[in-house]
Design a protein around this motif. Structure first.
Motif, mmCIF file in Angstrom:
data_model
loop_
_atom_site.group_PDB
_atom_site.id
_atom_site.type_symbol
_atom_site.label_atom_id
_atom_site.label_comp_id
_atom_site.label_asym_id
_atom_site.label_seq_id
_atom_site.Cartn_x
_atom_site.Cartn_y
_atom_site.Cartn_z
ATOM 1 N N GLY A 287 0.799 -1.220 0.000
ATOM 2 C CA GLY A 287 0.000 0.000 0.000
ATOM 3 C C GLY A 287 0.830 1.267 0.000
ATOM 4 O O GLY A 287 0.342 2.342 0.346
ATOM 5 N N TYR A 288 2.105 1.169 -0.401
ATOM 6 C CA TYR A 288 2.986 2.325 -0.415
ATOM 7 C C TYR A 288 2.757 3.161 -1.677
ATOM 8 O O TYR A 288 2.787 2.634 -2.794
ATOM 9 C CB TYR A 288 4.453 1.895 -0.363
ATOM 10 N N HIS A 289 2.573 4.464 -1.490
ATOM 11 C CA HIS A 289 2.463 5.391 -2.610
ATOM 12 C C HIS A 289 3.875 5.806 -3.019
ATOM 13 O O HIS A 289 4.653 6.309 -2.198
ATOM 14 C CB HIS A 289 1.637 6.611 -2.205
ATOM 15 N N TYR A 290 4.179 5.591 -4.286
ATOM 16 C CA TYR A 290 5.537 5.825 -4.795
ATOM 17 C C TYR A 290 5.508 6.900 -5.859
ATOM 18 O O TYR A 290 4.621 6.925 -6.723
ATOM 19 C CB TYR A 290 6.100 4.530 -5.376
ATOM 20 N N LEU A 291 6.478 7.801 -5.806
ATOM 21 C CA LEU A 291 6.606 8.853 -6.819
ATOM 22 C C LEU A 291 8.080 9.105 -7.079
ATOM 23 O O LEU A 291 8.881 9.221 -6.145
ATOM 24 C CB LEU A 291 5.948 10.150 -6.338
ATOM 25 N N HIS A 292 8.428 9.187 -8.361
ATOM 26 C CA HIS A 292 9.800 9.544 -8.733
ATOM 27 C C HIS A 292 9.737 10.548 -9.871
ATOM 28 O O HIS A 292 9.118 10.303 -10.904
ATOM 29 C CB HIS A 292 10.600 8.311 -9.165
ATOM 30 N N VAL A 293 10.366 11.712 -9.678
ATOM 31 C CA VAL A 293 10.434 12.775 -10.678
ATOM 32 C C VAL A 293 11.903 13.077 -10.932
ATOM 33 O O VAL A 293 12.691 13.187 -9.977
ATOM 34 C CB VAL A 293 9.709 14.052 -10.193
ATOM 35 N N GLU A 294 12.290 13.211 -12.199
ATOM 36 C CA GLU A 294 13.692 13.469 -12.490
ATOM 37 C C GLU A 294 13.861 14.308 -13.749
ATOM 38 O O GLU A 294 12.994 14.335 -14.618
ATOM 39 C CB GLU A 294 14.460 12.153 -12.669
ATOM 40 N N CYS A 295 14.998 15.003 -13.813
ATOM 41 C CA CYS A 295 15.418 15.671 -15.039
ATOM 42 C C CYS A 295 16.152 14.651 -15.895
ATOM 43 O O CYS A 295 17.055 13.965 -15.414
ATOM 44 C CB CYS A 295 16.359 16.834 -14.729
ATOM 45 N N THR A 319 15.145 12.148 4.190
ATOM 46 C CA THR A 319 14.462 12.067 5.488
ATOM 47 C C THR A 319 13.468 10.911 5.419
ATOM 48 O O THR A 319 12.960 10.582 4.347
ATOM 49 C CB THR A 319 13.711 13.361 5.841
ATOM 50 N N ASP A 320 13.203 10.297 6.555
ATOM 51 C CA ASP A 320 12.272 9.170 6.616
ATOM 52 C C ASP A 320 11.524 9.278 7.942
ATOM 53 O O ASP A 320 12.084 9.001 9.003
ATOM 54 C CB ASP A 320 13.029 7.846 6.530
ATOM 55 N N THR A 321 10.268 9.729 7.862
ATOM 56 C CA THR A 321 9.477 9.947 9.065
ATOM 57 C C THR A 321 8.210 9.101 9.022
ATOM 58 O O THR A 321 7.750 8.695 7.951
ATOM 59 C CB THR A 321 9.078 11.420 9.214
ATOM 60 N N THR A 322 7.646 8.862 10.179
ATOM 61 C CA THR A 322 6.414 8.081 10.273
ATOM 62 C C THR A 322 5.265 8.789 9.566
ATOM 63 O O THR A 322 4.459 8.169 8.866
ATOM 64 C CB THR A 322 6.041 7.837 11.736
ATOM 65 N N ALA A 323 5.186 10.095 9.725
ATOM 66 C CA ALA A 323 4.067 10.856 9.166
ATOM 67 C C ALA A 323 4.156 11.001 7.652
ATOM 68 O O ALA A 323 3.165 10.834 6.937
ATOM 69 C CB ALA A 323 4.010 12.241 9.811
ATOM 70 N N SER A 324 5.341 11.289 7.132
ATOM 71 C CA SER A 324 5.488 11.612 5.707
ATOM 72 C C SER A 324 6.122 10.510 4.885
ATOM 73 O O SER A 324 6.066 10.545 3.653
ATOM 74 C CB SER A 324 6.320 12.894 5.550
ATOM 75 N N GLY A 325 6.747 9.537 5.516
ATOM 76 C CA GLY A 325 7.432 8.492 4.774
ATOM 77 C C GLY A 325 8.809 8.936 4.340
ATOM 78 O O GLY A 325 9.389 9.888 4.880
ATOM 79 N N LEU A 345 2.993 5.705 3.042
ATOM 80 C CA LEU A 345 1.674 5.097 3.200
ATOM 81 C C LEU A 345 0.576 6.142 3.061
ATOM 82 O O LEU A 345 -0.593 5.798 2.893
ATOM 83 C CB LEU A 345 1.577 4.408 4.563
ATOM 84 N N ARG A 346 0.952 7.407 3.124
ATOM 85 C CA ARG A 346 0.012 8.508 2.938
ATOM 86 C C ARG A 346 0.028 8.940 1.474
ATOM 87 O O ARG A 346 1.103 9.079 0.886
ATOM 88 C CB ARG A 346 0.440 9.689 3.822
ATOM 89 N N PRO A 347 -1.127 9.121 0.844
ATOM 90 C CA PRO A 347 -1.149 9.555 -0.562
ATOM 91 C C PRO A 347 -0.333 10.831 -0.761
ATOM 92 O O PRO A 347 -0.282 11.706 0.115
ATOM 93 C CB PRO A 347 -2.641 9.799 -0.831
ATOM 94 N N ILE A 348 0.317 10.936 -1.910
ATOM 95 C CA ILE A 348 1.164 12.085 -2.229
ATOM 96 C C ILE A 348 0.298 13.135 -2.917
ATOM 97 O O ILE A 348 -0.112 12.966 -4.070
ATOM 98 C CB ILE A 348 2.344 11.663 -3.113
ATOM 99 N N GLU A 349 -0.003 14.201 -2.198
ATOM 100 C CA GLU A 349 -0.914 15.218 -2.702
ATOM 101 C C GLU A 349 -0.230 16.101 -3.738
ATOM 102 O O GLU A 349 0.936 16.445 -3.609
ATOM 103 C CB GLU A 349 -1.427 16.108 -1.547
ATOM 104 N N GLU A 350 -0.988 16.459 -4.775
ATOM 105 C CA GLU A 350 -0.552 17.395 -5.812
ATOM 106 C C GLU A 350 0.866 17.112 -6.310
ATOM 107 O O GLU A 350 1.767 17.944 -6.207
ATOM 108 C CB GLU A 350 -0.654 18.825 -5.295
ATOM 109 N N PRO A 351 1.086 15.936 -6.877
ATOM 110 C CA PRO A 351 2.444 15.590 -7.337
ATOM 111 C C PRO A 351 2.963 16.498 -8.441
ATOM 112 O O PRO A 351 4.177 16.605 -8.642
ATOM 113 C CB PRO A 351 2.282 14.147 -7.836
#
Length: 469
Positions: A287-295, A319-325, A345-351
């Motif tokens: 259930g992990y939300h994954y995002l990768h953006v690159e040039c 950084t790796d926090t409980t709240a933000s991942g 685990l929290r959806p990534i808002e406005e990617p």
């Protein structure tokens, strides 16, 4: 027109669709997508119930319906997910979320989980989730063939890492193998005698051998004579589309002073650098939300050995926090944000906002690198979403940056700083130029004040002073 290309008549400038309809054209733009040709070649002419390559909305819907009707409630039904990239991992998560037990799923990757995901920490986390769910993972495999009996899929044959092969019994296979140009498009282009080399061949201006026919996107490639091996599927579709549009405008405007279809002066050349960042996202196992953006490429004006250019070593902020991942930002030798990766685990808002920040100089991101080194940033994800970033992610911010560049480009010292993506301080600006820059920034903030409420403009400051205490 919801149809596919069947044939082309370049002499009469018409195309015929699979429905039989004919369309005339003055300029034809081909933007062929890619599909899983590997699976298509394995399916017998009589068909196969249970084999899917979910590369389109229709094929994805068909696969989902099959799984819902014939896999979920049949506890003996097994599923093989094969291929490369994020697709197979996202498919496994979708199966697990659809109540297909992990012990009924085999993940056959052409590479490995570690090669697919951006960091070792993320790969380890997802590998743990796959193991916990009971998914059987095979690395460095290739789908070799289908076992079909009476149109029903009985299993697949795959090659293994040690060179041997194995039969995997299953009633459903989802293939995300390397893709090729759609067969209909291939036959139409080949029949029209346009140059093909696995993909549609174009010059640096995206012209085929017929200057009335342009092509771009993942199904095209640059001609070998250009010595340009860049893979067009890696770049932003929006940026490619803009360049195709600009090329059409050039052709239309050029016809008033040249013969119809004549190429622009200067002939074919390599295309300019592609600057827009690209991104990918999905929900991974666990259930992990994954995002990768690159040039994908370096900045167009960057000169490593030019005056004022700082050649820095790449740097990673994590950084790796409980709240933000987990959030990882890579800063390259141009001192720009080269990539942003998140797992949470929290959806990534406005990617889309992260796309706007990628490629900018890190110092323009509120001195992010120095703040991080000083221990003043404990959560990069929260830092990037703070109010200071609102102007940078505004959809007109690129116009402001272009305007500022025009104001200072005639000054060699200032231009070299922009070329190296360095920040220009107020102290380095002369009186007239400083006033012009401040006016440009203030005009931008004023014109967009409704969306940038946290910034103080002249009018807003005057209104605040007029309020009695």
């Amino acid at each position: 027109v919801d149809d596919k290309l069947a044939s082309m008549d370049r002499e009469n400038c018409t195309v015929t669709l699979t429905s039989g309809a004919s369309l005339p054209y003055d300029i034809l733009i081909l933007t062929p997508g890619l599909q899983d040709g590997n699976l298509d070649r394995m399916v017998p002419e009589s068909g196969c119930d249970g084999a899917f390559a979910p590369h389109s909305e229709s094929s994805s819907a068909a696969a989902e319906a099959f799984i819902a009707n014939k896999v979920v409630d049949d506890l003996s039904a097994r599923v093989v997910v094969a291929g490369t990239g994020l697709g197979p991992l996202a498919a496994v998560q979708h199966l697990l979320a659809s109540n297909v037990d992990g012990n009924r799923i085999t993940l056959a990757l052409e590479t490995s989980v570690g090669d697919t995901l951006e960091t070792e920490a993320i790969a380890q986390r997802i590998s743990f989730e796959l193991e916990k769910a009971g998914v059987d993972v095979l690395n460095n495999t290739q789908l070799l063939g289908l076992d079909v009996r009476g149109q029903q899929l009985q299993g697949v044959q795959v090659s293994l890492e040690d060179g041997s092969s194995q039969h995997l019994g299953c009633s459903c296979v989802l293939s995300y193998s390397s893709r090729v140009v759609d067969d209909n498009m291939f036959r139409a282009v080949n029949g029209a005698s346009l140059v093909l080399d696995g993909k549609i061949v174009v010059d640096g201006q995206f012209c085929t051998t017929d200057s009335r026919v342009l092509a771009g996107g993942s199904g095209s490639k640059f001609a070998r004579r250009l010595a340009d091996r860049r893979d067009l599927s890696r770049f932003s579709g929006r940026e490619l589309g803009t360049r195709l549009f600009n090329r059409v405008i050039d052709i239309v405007q050029g016809e008033s002073g040249s013969a119809a279809g004549e190429k622009l002066e200067g002939g074919p050349k390599q295309a300019d650098a592609f600057l827009d960042p690209v991104g990918s996202s999905c929900v991974l196992p666990g259930g992990y939300h994954y995002l990768h953006v690159e040039c994908v490429e370096g900045p167009s004006h960057a000169r490593r050995d030019g005056p004022g250019v700082r050649n820095l070593a790449d740097k990673e902020l994590v950084t790796d926090t409980t709240a933000s991942g987990l959030c990882r930002i890579r800063i390259d030798h141009y001192a720009r944000v080269a990539s942003i990766t998140m797992l949470s685990l929290r959806p990534i808002e406005e990617p889309w906002k992260l796309l706007r920040l990628t490629g900018l100089p890190q110092s323009s991101l509120n001195q992010m690198s120095s703040r991080f080194s000083e221990g003043r940033i404990s959560d990069l994800r929260e830092f990037l979403s703070s109010h200071w970033s609102h102007a940078l992610v505004h959809d007109r911010s690129s116009l402001l940056l272009a305007e500022l560049y025009e104001l200072v480009k005639d000054d060699d010292d200032l231009a070299s700083k922009l070329d190296s993506l360095d920040v220009i301080s107020q102290a380095s600006l002369s009186g007239d130029r400083r006033g012009a820059v401040e006016k440009s920034i203030m005009s931008f903030l004023t014109a967009n004040s409704d969306h940038l409420a946290s910034y103080i403009t002249t009018q807003r400051a005057q209104a605040m002073l007029a309020v009695p205490l």
